[in-house]
Design an enzyme around this catalytic site. Structure first.
Site, PDB file in Angstrom:
ATOM      1  N   LEU A   1       0.863  -1.008   0.058  1.00  0.00           N
ATOM      2  CA  LEU A   1      -0.133  -0.192  -0.300  1.00  0.00           C
ATOM      3  C   LEU A   1       1.330   1.327   0.286  1.00  0.00           C
ATOM      4  O   LEU A   1       1.949   1.290   0.958  1.00  0.00           O
ATOM      5  CB  LEU A   1      -0.631  -0.294   1.438  1.00  0.00           C
ATOM      6  CG  LEU A   1      -1.848  -1.262   1.456  1.00  0.00           C
ATOM      7  CD1 LEU A   1      -2.642  -0.772   3.046  1.00  0.00           C
ATOM      8  CD2 LEU A   1      -2.949  -1.087   0.127  1.00  0.00           C
ATOM      9  N   ASP A   2       0.005   1.811  -0.475  1.00  0.00           N
ATOM     10  CA  ASP A   2       1.296   3.376  -0.522  1.00  0.00           C
ATOM     11  C   ASP A   2       1.487   4.012   1.356  1.00  0.00           C
ATOM     12  O   ASP A   2       0.237   3.623   1.707  1.00  0.00           O
ATOM     13  CB  ASP A   2       0.570   4.884  -1.583  1.00  0.00           C
ATOM     14  CG  ASP A   2       1.018   4.086  -2.442  1.00  0.00           C
ATOM     15  OD1 ASP A   2       1.238   3.450  -3.248  1.00  0.00           O
ATOM     16  OD2 ASP A   2      -0.767   5.253  -3.626  1.00  0.00           O
ATOM     17  N   LYS A   3       2.558   4.302   0.946  1.00  0.00           N
ATOM     18  CA  LYS A   3       2.650   4.726   2.906  1.00  0.00           C
ATOM     19  C   LYS A   3       1.484   5.357   2.887  1.00  0.00           C
ATOM     20  O   LYS A   3       0.725   5.825   4.583  1.00  0.00           O
ATOM     21  CB  LYS A   3       3.897   6.307   2.701  1.00  0.00           C
ATOM     22  CG  LYS A   3       3.993   6.793   3.840  1.00  0.00           C
ATOM     23  CD  LYS A   3       5.568   7.826   3.836  1.00  0.00           C
ATOM     24  CE  LYS A   3       5.583   8.166   5.264  1.00  0.00           C
ATOM     25  NZ  LYS A   3       6.822   9.523   4.887  1.00  0.00           N
TER      26      LYS A   3
END
Length: 240
Positions: free
Chosen positions: A51-53
């Site tokens: 997942l993106d940060k």
């Protein structure tokens, strides 16, 4: 950062990742990641997807090499159903649909773009709630391109709240939706209701060793609070 373990067995772990925490270490090893924290606890962890940060929600890690191989193949062959909830700026018309574009990295780097020469990508979306100026949208991604939902929202002309890469990145303030807003006496400036990317990996479905698994991650407290205020101060008379 604290994270919530939603499910754990001998083969894999399901985590509800908070926004602001890296899924896996970056190239510079600049800060601790969720995988680093899990390695400290379990000793052996394998990355299945990311997942993106700034994105919160469901993420899956394998606990052994064989499970990693099996789950990775399920993701690659698109046998895993992945659903997200996002707070989007504006009202989507039509309220539901499918976006299919090519996605590639921008020549200057730093972001992804829709381009005919990009990798095929597919996202289905459905508006769940409509507010004045905002919409709560459920997304299903059939492919796993970098920033896919964010890029496709930009394609629709309705970026996700708090997205500073594909939108203006403006935080959602209570003063923008509440008519009579007064700053608390002890506060020098208003705290945003939603000051980060309003995107949450909400649900995942897959089959493993003949058994069906369905996991849901509850919305983070900031997204729950934001939706509560939108329902209170930005409800529409005739929703879609």
């Amino acid at each position: 950062m604290r994270f919530e373990t939603l499910h754990e067995n001998d083969h894999f772990i399901v985590i509800n990742k908070p926004s602001g925490l890296l899924s896996v270490p970056d190239r510079k090893q600049s800060e601790p990641s969720l995988k680093d924290l899990l390695l400290q606890k379990y000793g052996e962890i394998y990355t299945v997807h990311r997942l993106d940060k700034p994105t919160s929600g469901l993420i899956l890690f394998a606990r052994d090499a064989e499970t990693h191989k099996t789950l990775s193949k399920l993701f690659q062959t698109r046998e895993v159903e992945k659903y997200y909830l996002g707070l989007v700026e504006g009202t989507l018309i039509p309220k539901e649909g499918i976006i299919e574009t090519g996605i590639m990295e921008h020549p200057a780097g730093g972001k992804m773009i829709n381009h005919v020469k990009g990798k095929a990508s597919k996202t289905a979306y459905e508006t769940k709630e409509t507010f004045k100026g905002y919409s709560l949208v459920r997304f299903r991604i059939f492919t796993g391109r970098t920033h896919q939902i964010r890029v496709h929202c930009g394609y629709l002309g309705h970026t996700i709240v708090g997205d500073g890469i594909y939108g203006e990145g403006k935080p959602l303030l209570l003063s923008t939706i509440k008519k009579k807003f007064n700053l608390a006496k002890k506060e020098l400036e208003e705290r945003p209701l939603m000051g980060r990317l309003a995107l949450h990996a909400h649900e995942i479905r897959f089959q493993f060793q003949g058994e069906d698994y369905v996991f849901e991650a509850p919305l983070s407290k900031d997204m729950q609070a934001t939706l509560s205020q939108l329902r209170k101060h930005a409800a529409v008379t005739n929703p879609l």
